[in-house]
Scaffold this motif. Structure first.
Motif, short mmCIF file in Angstrom:
data_model
loop_
_atom_site.label_atom_id
_atom_site.label_comp_id
_atom_site.label_asym_id
_atom_site.label_seq_id
_atom_site.Cartn_x
_atom_site.Cartn_y
_atom_site.Cartn_z
N SER A 31 0.83 -1.21 0.00
CA SER A 31 0.00 0.00 0.00
C SER A 31 0.86 1.26 0.00
N TYR B 86 1.83 1.87 -3.57
CA TYR B 86 0.74 2.51 -4.29
C TYR B 86 0.53 3.95 -3.84
N LEU C 28 -2.29 6.52 -6.27
CA LEU C 28 -3.66 6.03 -6.34
C LEU C 28 -4.45 6.50 -5.13
N SER C 29 -5.72 6.21 -5.15
CA SER C 29 -6.57 6.60 -4.04
C SER C 29 -6.09 5.91 -2.76
N VAL C 30 -5.49 6.69 -1.88
CA VAL C 30 -4.75 6.14 -0.74
C VAL C 30 -5.65 5.40 0.24
N ILE D 232 -8.63 3.96 0.04
CA ILE D 232 -9.22 2.73 -0.47
C ILE D 232 -8.15 1.67 -0.69
N THR D 233 -7.02 2.07 -1.24
CA THR D 233 -5.94 1.12 -1.51
C THR D 233 -5.40 0.53 -0.22
N ILE E 249 -7.94 -1.97 1.22
CA ILE E 249 -8.00 -3.22 0.46
C ILE E 249 -6.79 -4.09 0.74
N PHE E 250 -5.60 -3.50 0.72
CA PHE E 250 -4.39 -4.29 0.97
C PHE E 250 -4.34 -4.81 2.40
#
Length: 70
Positions: free
Chosen positions: A24, A27, A32-34, A36-37, A40-41
């Motif tokens: 994460s 990413y 990317l959208s921090v 949400i990422t 998810i991770f």
């Protein structure tokens, strides 16, 4: 319970969450959208860690998913 016992019991979850944090962060720096990422991770890392610890029966979930309902 000392730290070695805790790590031995939750080894898979700890490693999974640390791996998720690492990915994460990669990413995050890409842009990317921090929020949400990271969520998810962390979730995937936790689930994989529980699976490696043997606390989740994946075959049971798959069988229940495809089992014929009466």
């Amino acid at each position: 319970m000392d730290n070695k016992e805790v790590f031995a019991r939750y080894r898979g979850r700890i490693i999974g969450i640390l791996a998720a944090i690492l990915f994460s962060l990669l990413y995050f720096f890409v842009g990317l959208s921090v929020a949400i990422t990271v969520f998810i991770f962390l979730f995937v890392g936790y689930i994989l860690g529980k699976w490696f610890d043997g606390d989740i029966d994946v075959a049971g979930y798959v069988n229940a998913l495809f089992q014929r309902r009466r």
